[in-house]
Design a protein around this motif. Structure first.
Motif, PDB file in Angstrom:
ATOM      1  N   ALA A 267       4.369  32.399 -59.045  1.00  0.00           N
ATOM      2  CA  ALA A 267       3.189  31.767 -58.436  1.00  0.00           C
ATOM      3  C   ALA A 267       3.102  32.157 -56.966  1.00  0.00           C
TER       4      ALA A 267
ATOM      5  N   GLU B 288       9.153  23.984 -61.375  1.00  0.00           N
ATOM      6  CA  GLU B 288      10.480  24.452 -61.786  1.00  0.00           C
ATOM      7  C   GLU B 288      11.415  23.294 -62.116  1.00  0.00           C
TER       8      GLU B 288
ATOM      9  N   ASP C  92      14.278  27.773 -49.870  1.00  0.00           N
ATOM     10  CA  ASP C  92      13.356  28.899 -49.951  1.00  0.00           C
ATOM     11  C   ASP C  92      12.086  28.442 -49.242  1.00  0.00           C
TER      12      ASP C  92
ATOM     13  N   GLU D  25      15.803  31.493 -47.640  1.00  0.00           N
ATOM     14  CA  GLU D  25      15.056  32.607 -48.215  1.00  0.00           C
ATOM     15  C   GLU D  25      13.665  32.661 -47.584  1.00  0.00           C
TER      16      GLU D  25
ATOM     17  N   ASP E  22      12.992  37.773 -50.287  1.00  0.00           N
ATOM     18  CA  ASP E  22      12.413  37.739 -51.641  1.00  0.00           C
ATOM     19  C   ASP E  22      11.096  38.512 -51.592  1.00  0.00           C
TER      20      ASP E  22
ATOM     21  N   LEU F 137      17.074  38.585 -53.129  1.00  0.00           N
ATOM     22  CA  LEU F 137      16.845  38.102 -54.480  1.00  0.00           C
ATOM     23  C   LEU F 137      16.684  39.324 -55.385  1.00  0.00           C
TER      24      LEU F 137
ATOM     25  N   LYS G  58      14.742  40.026 -58.808  1.00  0.00           N
ATOM     26  CA  LYS G  58      13.849  39.570 -59.863  1.00  0.00           C
ATOM     27  C   LYS G  58      13.353  40.807 -60.598  1.00  0.00           C
TER      28      LYS G  58
ATOM     29  N   ARG H 171      11.614  33.250 -62.305  1.00  0.00           N
ATOM     30  CA  ARG H 171      10.326  33.008 -61.664  1.00  0.00           C
ATOM     31  C   ARG H 171       9.914  31.560 -61.934  1.00  0.00           C
TER      32      ARG H 171
HETATM   33  P1  PGA Z   1       7.680  32.399 -57.819  1.00  0.00           P
HETATM   34  O1  PGA Z   1       8.721  31.620 -56.902  1.00  0.00           O
HETATM   35  O2  PGA Z   1       8.343  32.760 -59.065  1.00  0.00           O
HETATM   36  O3  PGA Z   1       6.557  31.427 -57.975  1.00  0.00           O
HETATM   37  O4  PGA Z   1       7.252  33.616 -57.021  1.00  0.00           O
HETATM   38  C1  PGA Z   1      10.087  31.874 -56.906  1.00  0.00           C
HETATM   39  C2  PGA Z   1      10.578  32.240 -55.536  1.00  0.00           C
HETATM   40  O5  PGA Z   1       9.806  32.336 -54.587  1.00  0.00           O
HETATM   41  O6  PGA Z   1      11.776  32.468 -55.373  1.00  0.00           O
END
Ligand code: PGA
Ligand code: ZN
Length: 430
Positions: free
Chosen positions: A41, A206, A243, A286, A313, A336, A338, A367
Motif C-alpha cells: 500500500a 497488518e 517504519d 526504516e 525500504d 528490506l 521484498k 507486504r
Molecule cells: P507496504 O508496507 O507493503 O504497504 O508497502 C510495508 C512497508 O512499508 O514495509
C-alpha cells in the motif's frame, strides 16, 4: 523429467479482500510449485509495477491482464524449459518483459511465476525450500529475529497516525519460540490497554492495533507501557523499531504530520526522530525520510547510524544497484528485502548480495497485502538474512509466516536463532 509442462495463472484474494495473481507450475513428472503475489500500500516509486486492470470492477484492482500474461506469453516462454537454475528462468522473464519497471508483464505476474518455479525446483529435489536455497545460494542458514508490529499506522490505518509501523523485537530471547511468546504477551497487553482507554480495539491492515492516539509519541508511550505490563524492562530483552514510511507524508523536503497538524522540514523531522531515539529504546528506523530526500537520509545516518539500524525500504526497492549506491553515499546501513519490489527471486537475491557486500543489516519483508503464502520465510532462513518483518501478531496471513518459521526452526540444519547478533545496533548489548 524436470522440464516445465504447465504454467497456470489464476485469480485469488489477498488479506485486504483484493484480487491477486497466483501461479501454479507443473513439471513433466507431475511435481508442482505454487506462489501468489503480495501487494504493497505504501509502494516506492522504484518498485516493479503492480499491474492492475483499472476500470470499474473491484475498484480497478482486478488482475485479469496480469493473469492473461501468465497464461499467454509467460507460459509460452517457460514451458519446455528445465525448472532451474532459477537465474535462467528469471532472465527469461526479464527479457520477455523488456521494461525497466516490469510494466509490460506486470511485477505481480512475474514475482508469482518466479517464486512458483522456485518452489517447484525445491519440490523436484524433495527438499524444503530453505534447504534448496542454502544449496543454491551458499549462505549459512539462520532462524530470523522477528520484527513485529504492535500498532499499525500510515497507509495501513487510514492515515490515523503518521508513522506506519510501531514494532518490537526481542533480541534478548534465546529462541524464536521464546521471542514469539514474549511478543504475544506484549501484543495482547497493548490490546488490553487500547480497550481500557477507548472501549474497543480494532486492527489495521497488518493486524497491529488500530492507532487511536493524539500524537506519534503517544503511540511510543503506550508501546512502552505494554512492554512494562508483561514485566519486561524496555531496552533490556525487548526493544522498539519503527517504519516511518516517510515517503507517504513527505516530498521535496517537506513533511506533513497530519496528526499533529504541522508541516516540518527535513531538519525538523530528523530532530524529532532523534528525540525519540534519545527517549525510547529504539534500535531500528526504516525510511526515516522520504525516498526523494537523499540528503536527509545521509544526514540521519551520519547522526544515528552508528547507534541504530537505518533501513532503506522505498529508498532501495530491493535493487542491487540502489543498495550499492546507498552504501557508497551512506544513505542507510540496512535494507528490506521484498521480492515483489524486485519482481524476480534472482534480482531479490542480487539485492541481498549487495547488502551483504556492504555490511548492511538485512530484513526479509512481507507486504501489507498478503496471502497464506510462506515463501519469504524460507528465503529469510535459507539466506541467513537475520531478520524477518511480516506485520503483526494476528490475522492468519501474518501468523502463517510466524508458524512456518517455527516449523522450519525445528530442523537441526536450519541454523541457530539469529537473535541480537543480527542487529547492527551498537548500543544494544543483549
Ligand atoms: P507496504 O508496507 O507493503 O504497504 O508497502 C510495508 C512497508 O512499508 O514495509
Ligand atoms: Zn517500509
Amino acid at each position: 523429467m524436470n522440464e516445465i509442462q504447465l504454467v497456470h495463472g489464476r485469480r485469488i484474494w489477498d488479506s485486504r479482500g483484493r484480487p491477486t495473481v497466483e501461479v501454479e507450475v507443473t513439471l513433466a513428472n507431475g511435481i508442482q510449485g505454487r506462489s501468489a503475489a503480495p501487494a504493497g500500500a505504501s509502494r516506492g516509486m522504484r518498485e516493479a509495477v503492480d499491474l492492475r486492470d483499472g476500470g470499474s470492477r473491484v475498484a480497478g484492482m482486478d488482475v485479469r491482464k496480469a493473469i492473461a500474461n501468465v497464461n499467454g506469453p509467460i507460459a509460452r516462454e517457460l514451458v519446455g524449459r528445465p525448472v532451474g537454475p532459477q537465474r535462467r528462468i528469471d532472465d527469461a522473464l526479464i527479457r520477455l518483459d523488456g521494461t525497466a519497471n516490469k510494466s509490460n508483464l506486470g511485477g505481480n505476474a512475474m514475482v508469482a511465476t518466479s517464486q512458483a518455479v522456485l518452489n517447484a525446483a525445491a519440490a523436484n529435489e524433495s527438499k524444503p525450500l530453505w534447504v534448496h536455497l542454502v544449496d543454491t545460494c551458499g549462505q549459512t542458514p539462520s532462524i530470523p529475529l522477528p520484527e513485529i508490529q504492535i500498532f499499525g499506522g500510515g497507509a495501513h490505518a487510514g492515515r490515523r497516525i503518521d508513522v506506519q509501523d510501531f514494532m518490537i523485537m526481542v533480541p534478548g530471547a534465546e529462541s524464536l519460540g521464546e521471542a514469539l511468546l514474549t511478543t504475544s504477551e506484549i501484543y495482547l497487553a497493548a490490546g488490553t490497554i487500547m480497550e481500557r482507554r477507548h472501549g474497543s480495539a480494532g486492527v489495521a491492515d497488518e493486524g497491529g492495533w488500530w492507532p487511536q492516539f493524539a500524537s506519534n509519541e503517544e503511540a511510543l508511550e503506550v508501546l512502552v507501557s505494554a512492554i512494562e505490563a508483561v514485566g519486561e524492562i524496555p531496552g533490556d530483552r525487548v526493544v522498539i523499531s519503527l517504519d516511518v514510511a516517510a515517503s507517504e507524508f513527505g516530498s521535496n523536503g517537506m513533511y506533513t504530520l497530519a496528526l499533529e497538524d504541522r508541516v516540518v522540514g527535513t531538519e525538523e523531522l530528523i530532530n524529532l526522530l532523534g528525540s525519540w531515539i534519545e527517549s525510547y529504546p529504539i534500535v531500528s528506523i526504516e525510511d526515516p525520510l522520504a525516498e526523494d530526500d537523499l540528503e536527509g537520509m545521509k544526514e540521519f545516518t551520519k547522526l544515528y547510524g552508528s547507534r541504530i539500524q537505518v533501513i532503506g525500504d522505498d529508498l532501495l526497492a530491493t535493487n542491487a544497484a540502489l543498495v550499492a549506491d546507498a552504501a557508497q553515499s551512506g544513505a542507510c546501513n540496512g535494507t528490506l528485502i521484498k521480492v515483489n519490489q524486485a519482481g524476480t527471486v534472482s534480482e531479490a537475491i542480487d539485492a541481498f548480495g549487495a547488502a551483504r557486500q556492504a555490511g548492511f543489516a538485512t530484513i526479509v519483508s512481507a507486504r501489507s497485502g498478503e496471502t497464506e503464502e510462506v515463501t519469504i520465510c524460507h528465503l529469510a532462513v535459507g539466506l541467513g538474512a537475520g531478520q524477518l518483518k511480516v506485520g503483526s501478531f494476528s490475522r492468519s496471513e501474518r501468523m502463517a509466516k510466524w508458524n512456518e518459521c517455527l516449523r522450519i526452526g525445528e530442523h537441526p540444519a536450519a541454523g541457530s536463532f539469529a537473535g541480537g547478533r543480527s542487529l547492527s545496533a551498537t548500543w544494544w548489548q543483549g
